[in-house]
Design a protein around this motif. Structure first.
Motif, short mmCIF file in Angstrom:
data_model
loop_
_atom_site.label_atom_id
_atom_site.label_comp_id
_atom_site.label_asym_id
_atom_site.label_seq_id
_atom_site.Cartn_x
_atom_site.Cartn_y
_atom_site.Cartn_z
N ALA A 85 0.82 -1.21 0.00
CA ALA A 85 0.00 0.00 0.00
C ALA A 85 0.86 1.26 0.00
O ALA A 85 0.44 2.30 -0.51
N ALA A 86 2.07 1.19 0.56
CA ALA A 86 2.96 2.35 0.56
C ALA A 86 3.27 2.77 -0.88
O ALA A 86 3.50 3.95 -1.14
N ALA A 87 3.24 1.80 -1.78
CA ALA A 87 3.58 2.10 -3.18
C ALA A 87 2.38 2.57 -3.99
O ALA A 87 2.53 2.95 -5.15
N TRP A 88 1.20 2.54 -3.41
CA TRP A 88 0.03 3.06 -4.13
C TRP A 88 0.18 4.56 -4.30
O TRP A 88 0.92 5.21 -3.54
N ASN A 89 -0.55 5.10 -5.26
CA ASN A 89 -0.48 6.56 -5.39
C ASN A 89 -1.29 7.20 -4.25
O ASN A 89 -2.01 6.51 -3.52
N SER A 90 -1.15 8.49 -4.10
CA SER A 90 -1.72 9.13 -2.92
C SER A 90 -3.24 9.05 -2.90
O SER A 90 -3.84 8.90 -1.83
N ALA A 91 -3.88 9.11 -4.06
CA ALA A 91 -5.34 9.01 -4.08
C ALA A 91 -5.79 7.62 -3.67
O ALA A 91 -6.76 7.46 -2.90
N GLN A 92 -5.09 6.61 -4.16
CA GLN A 92 -5.44 5.23 -3.80
C GLN A 92 -5.25 4.99 -2.31
O GLN A 92 -6.09 4.39 -1.64
N PHE A 93 -4.13 5.47 -1.80
CA PHE A 93 -3.84 5.28 -0.38
C PHE A 93 -4.90 5.98 0.47
O PHE A 93 -5.44 5.42 1.44
N ALA A 94 -5.22 7.20 0.11
CA ALA A 94 -6.21 7.97 0.89
C ALA A 94 -7.57 7.28 0.84
O ALA A 94 -8.27 7.22 1.85
N HIS A 95 -7.94 6.77 -0.32
CA HIS A 95 -9.25 6.12 -0.45
C HIS A 95 -9.31 4.89 0.45
O HIS A 95 -10.34 4.60 1.07
N ALA A 96 -8.20 4.17 0.55
CA ALA A 96 -8.16 2.98 1.42
C ALA A 96 -8.30 3.40 2.89
O ALA A 96 -9.08 2.81 3.64
N VAL A 97 -7.55 4.40 3.30
CA VAL A 97 -7.57 4.80 4.71
C VAL A 97 -8.91 5.45 5.07
O VAL A 97 -9.50 5.17 6.12
N LEU A 98 -9.40 6.29 4.19
CA LEU A 98 -10.62 7.03 4.52
C LEU A 98 -11.88 6.20 4.34
O LEU A 98 -12.80 6.28 5.15
N ASN A 99 -11.91 5.39 3.27
CA ASN A 99 -13.17 4.75 2.88
C ASN A 99 -13.11 3.23 2.78
O ASN A 99 -14.09 2.60 2.39
N GLY A 100 -11.94 2.65 3.08
CA GLY A 100 -11.85 1.19 3.02
C GLY A 100 -11.90 0.63 1.61
O GLY A 100 -12.32 -0.52 1.42
N ARG A 101 -11.46 1.43 0.65
CA ARG A 101 -11.46 0.95 -0.73
C ARG A 101 -10.02 0.82 -1.22
O ARG A 101 -9.32 1.80 -1.40
N ALA A 102 -9.57 -0.40 -1.46
CA ALA A 102 -8.28 -0.63 -2.10
C ALA A 102 -8.51 -0.48 -3.61
O ALA A 102 -9.65 -0.48 -4.07
N PRO A 103 -7.42 -0.36 -4.38
CA PRO A 103 -7.60 -0.16 -5.83
C PRO A 103 -8.51 -1.20 -6.47
O PRO A 103 -9.31 -0.86 -7.33
#
Ligand code: HEC
Length: 140
Positions: A85-103
């Motif tokens: 997840a560290a290698a995801w882009n910032s939008a992907q990472f934020a979406h995972a942390v904020l909304n529980g959505r991985a790419p």
């Protein structure tokens, strides 16, 4: 950083993390000032997405909100290790942390939806999410 007993960082690792933090503080202060000037101009989103958003202490945020499940070094625990997840882009990472959505999928409900649960009672700011992401990227 915590004590020496359960840590096995080498001197160069510690030095690189400290160097990173110093750069982060310098960049972060600049971004904070820029953000103040730009507030209300519609450019705030651009500023908050900048790498300089690492002003908040990503190490402390991680320790307080994530380490219990993902492990003190994000090596995994209840939740998976976060190297990928560290290698995801910032939008992907934020979406995972904020909304529980991985790419590619929706994360299980054990992973908090921090936009809803909040960190310290507030939804995390863009800068806090960026700081968490920046911290994870520093891990070897
Ligand atoms: C209550 C335990 C818990 C806490 C606290 C928690 N997580 Fe999670 N997290 C999980 C679990 C469990 C998963 C795996 C969910 C799945 O695979 O469906 C997960 C998945 C993730 C993923 C996706 C990883 C991947 O490769 O698919 C990311 C990114 C993530 N968490 C980041 C964070 C961050 C950042 C924090 C702190 C702000 C945090 N988590 C706090 C339990 C937690």
């Amino acid at each position: 950083m915590s004590g020496h007993t359960d840590q096995r960082y080498s001197v160069s690792e510690i030095a690189s993390v400290l160097g990173f933090l110093v750069v982060g503080v310098v960049l972060g202060v600049g971004a904070y000032r820029a953000g103040g000037r730009l507030a209300g101009t519609g450019s705030v989103a651009t500023v908050s997405a900048a790498p300089a958003g690492i002003t908040p202490d990503g190490v402390a945020l991680y320790a307080a909100n994530c380490a219990g499940c993902h492990g003190p070094h994000a090596q995994g625990g209840v939740g998976p290790g976060l190297r990928a997840a560290a290698a995801w882009n910032s939008a992907q990472f934020a979406h995972a942390v904020l909304n529980g959505r991985a790419p590619e999928r929706t994360l299980g409900t054990v992973m908090p939806r921090f936009a809803t649960t909040g960190m310290d009672g507030q939804p995390p700011t863009d800068a806090q999410v960026a700081a968490l992401h920046a911290f994870l990227k520093t891990l070897p």
